[in-house]
Scaffold this active site. Structure first.
Site, PDB file in Angstrom:
ATOM      1  N   GLY A   1       4.109  -4.309   4.070  1.00 53.41           N
ATOM      2  CA  GLY A   1       4.335  -5.676   3.612  1.00 53.41           C
ATOM      3  C   GLY A   1       3.960  -6.718   4.650  1.00 53.41           C
ATOM      4  O   GLY A   1       3.257  -7.683   4.357  1.00 53.41           O
ATOM      5  N   GLY A   2       4.426  -6.541   5.895  1.00 53.16           N
ATOM      6  CA  GLY A   2       4.097  -7.490   6.956  1.00 53.16           C
ATOM      7  C   GLY A   2       2.624  -7.497   7.279  1.00 53.16           C
ATOM      8  O   GLY A   2       2.021  -8.556   7.499  1.00 53.16           O
ATOM      9  N   SER A   3       2.001  -6.318   7.303  1.00 56.00           N
ATOM     10  CA  SER A   3       0.562  -6.229   7.584  1.00 56.00           C
ATOM     11  C   SER A   3      -0.255  -6.903   6.489  1.00 56.00           C
ATOM     12  O   SER A   3      -1.251  -7.581   6.764  1.00 56.00           O
ATOM     13  CB  SER A   3       0.149  -4.757   7.706  1.00 56.00           C
TER      14      SER A   3
ATOM     15  N   LYS B   1       0.850  -1.200   0.000  1.00 59.04           N
ATOM     16  CA  LYS B   1       0.000   0.000   0.000  1.00 59.04           C
ATOM     17  C   LYS B   1       0.878   1.240   0.000  1.00 59.04           C
ATOM     18  O   LYS B   1       2.044   1.209   0.396  1.00 59.04           O
ATOM     19  CB  LYS B   1      -0.942   0.008   1.207  1.00 59.04           C
TER      20      LYS B   1
ATOM     21  N   PRO C   1       9.500  -4.705  -0.447  1.00 60.04           N
ATOM     22  CA  PRO C   1      10.658  -4.416   0.414  1.00 60.04           C
ATOM     23  C   PRO C   1      10.265  -4.420   1.895  1.00 60.04           C
ATOM     24  O   PRO C   1       9.140  -4.059   2.257  1.00 60.04           O
ATOM     25  CB  PRO C   1      11.095  -3.021  -0.037  1.00 60.04           C
TER      26      PRO C   1
ATOM     27  N   ASP D   1      -2.310  -1.417  10.383  1.00 55.95           N
ATOM     28  CA  ASP D   1      -2.596  -1.436   8.942  1.00 55.95           C
ATOM     29  C   ASP D   1      -3.272  -2.726   8.477  1.00 55.95           C
ATOM     30  O   ASP D   1      -3.679  -2.822   7.315  1.00 55.95           O
ATOM     31  CB  ASP D   1      -1.295  -1.263   8.139  1.00 55.95           C
TER      32      ASP D   1
ATOM     33  N   ALA E   1      10.441  -3.280   5.886  1.00 58.20           N
ATOM     34  CA  ALA E   1      10.605  -2.042   6.660  1.00 58.20           C
ATOM     35  C   ALA E   1      10.640  -0.839   5.736  1.00 58.20           C
ATOM     36  O   ALA E   1      11.523   0.017   5.812  1.00 58.20           O
ATOM     37  CB  ALA E   1      11.871  -2.100   7.521  1.00 58.20           C
ATOM     38  N   ALA E   2       9.634  -0.780   4.855  1.00 57.42           N
ATOM     39  CA  ALA E   2       9.658   0.219   3.777  1.00 57.42           C
ATOM     40  C   ALA E   2       8.527   1.230   3.849  1.00 57.42           C
ATOM     41  O   ALA E   2       8.471   2.140   3.023  1.00 57.42           O
ATOM     42  CB  ALA E   2       9.594  -0.511   2.428  1.00 57.42           C
ATOM     43  N   GLY E   3       7.594   1.074   4.793  1.00 55.65           N
ATOM     44  CA  GLY E   3       6.429   1.952   4.813  1.00 55.65           C
ATOM     45  C   GLY E   3       5.360   1.542   3.828  1.00 55.65           C
ATOM     46  O   GLY E   3       4.474   2.329   3.476  1.00 55.65           O
TER      47      GLY E   3
END
Length: 288
Positions: free
Chosen positions: A101-103, A10, A94, A136, A96-98
């Protein structure tokens, strides 16, 4: 039984931080939209009750620190499910990119296990569960484009923004969301809420107004703290994007480009400056 599910990234078209709440979180209002850069998760049901996570990239945790693992564990405990799951995450977003991704991985696990374990839960229920994992995750359960309020878990779906290209550029650094929020100085002054402008622009299908009103409160912390992010944003603007903004707490910066003829020039200019550059599209509400 197996399931394969996409977990899209996102971007934040707006991120207004309003004030700090009594529970320690920050009250936010933000417009988020998914793009077609996505992880892929392969889920396989296990009969032994174990949760196993593997990743195509070896530098992420695969235990309780992983949000996908947390999603499976939460469902298992909440509904007293004796089944387990093997989760393989093909990482493309990527870290820890904002870009959530993990969410998004956690949301994909919630949706995939709802089918795989035959739980019969509604999307709203899955989103509520997601809010217990991360701010998120609820948005990622719904997907598409939405206005998020509260600490990010109250979701109001929005129409798709006007179609355009999105250039993503991430410098080779990580940014701690916790550190950025802790460093944010909310002096109590009344701040203009750009999210309302973005919502109106989307509802009127007004691309120039979207570009004119991109805003992220967290830039005032991340850009001075990480000069690489400021330089990428400046390079992106100089290369001819219609508008540029940092996504989330950073460090990824995105640019919006309407004309495909300009896309390649922007992409090439950034590739000479930054290794992780992606040309993607916004996901429409019909695709979400």
């Amino acid at each position: 039984m197996k399931r394969s599910i996409k977990a899209p990234a996102k971007i934040n078209l707006s991120l207004d931080v309003l004030h700090k709440r009594e529970d320690g979180y920050h009250e936010v209002k933000m417009v988020m939209s998914q793009v077609d850069l996505a992880d892929r998760l392969d889920l396989e049901r296990r009969e032994d009750g174990q949760i196993k996570v593997e990743l195509s990239e070896g530098f992420l945790p695969v235990d309780h620190r992983n949000l996908a693992y947390q999603a499976a564990s939460l469902l298992q405990k909440r509904y007293k499910n004796k089944l387990g799951v093997s989760i393989y995450i093909h990482k493309h977003i990527p870290v820890a990119a904002g870009l959530a991704g993990g969410s998004s991985d956690a949301a994909a696990v919630l949706k995939g296990l709802n089918e795989l374990w035959e739980l019969g839960l509604s999307t709203d229920t899955l989103a509520d569960l997601g809010s217990e994992i991360g701010s998120d995750v609820s948005f990622c359960v719904y997907g598409g484009t939405a206005l998020a309020t509260g600490r990010g878990e109250i979701i109001k779906p929005l129409p798709s923004p006007p179609p355009c290209w999105v250039i993503l550029a991430k410098p080779p650094i990580g940014v701690s969301t916790r550190d950025v929020y802790q460093s944010l100085n909310l002096d109590g002054s009344i701040r203009e809420e750009y999210s309302d402008r973005i919502v109106r622009a989307i509802e009127y299908n007004d691309y120039p107004s979207i570009c004119a009103n991109l805003f992220n409160t967290l830039e005032e912390v991340t850009l001075p703290m990480y000069p690489e992010v400021r330089r990428i944003k400046e390079r992106m603007k100089d290369s001819g994007v219609d508008a540029a903004l940092m996504s989330g707490s950073g460090p990824t910066v995105f640019g919006l480009v309407k004309k495909e003829s300009r896309l390649h020039r922007v992409y090439n200019a950034l590739r000479g400056f930054c290794d992780q550059v992606y040309a993607v599209r916004l996901i429409s509400d019909k695709e979400a």
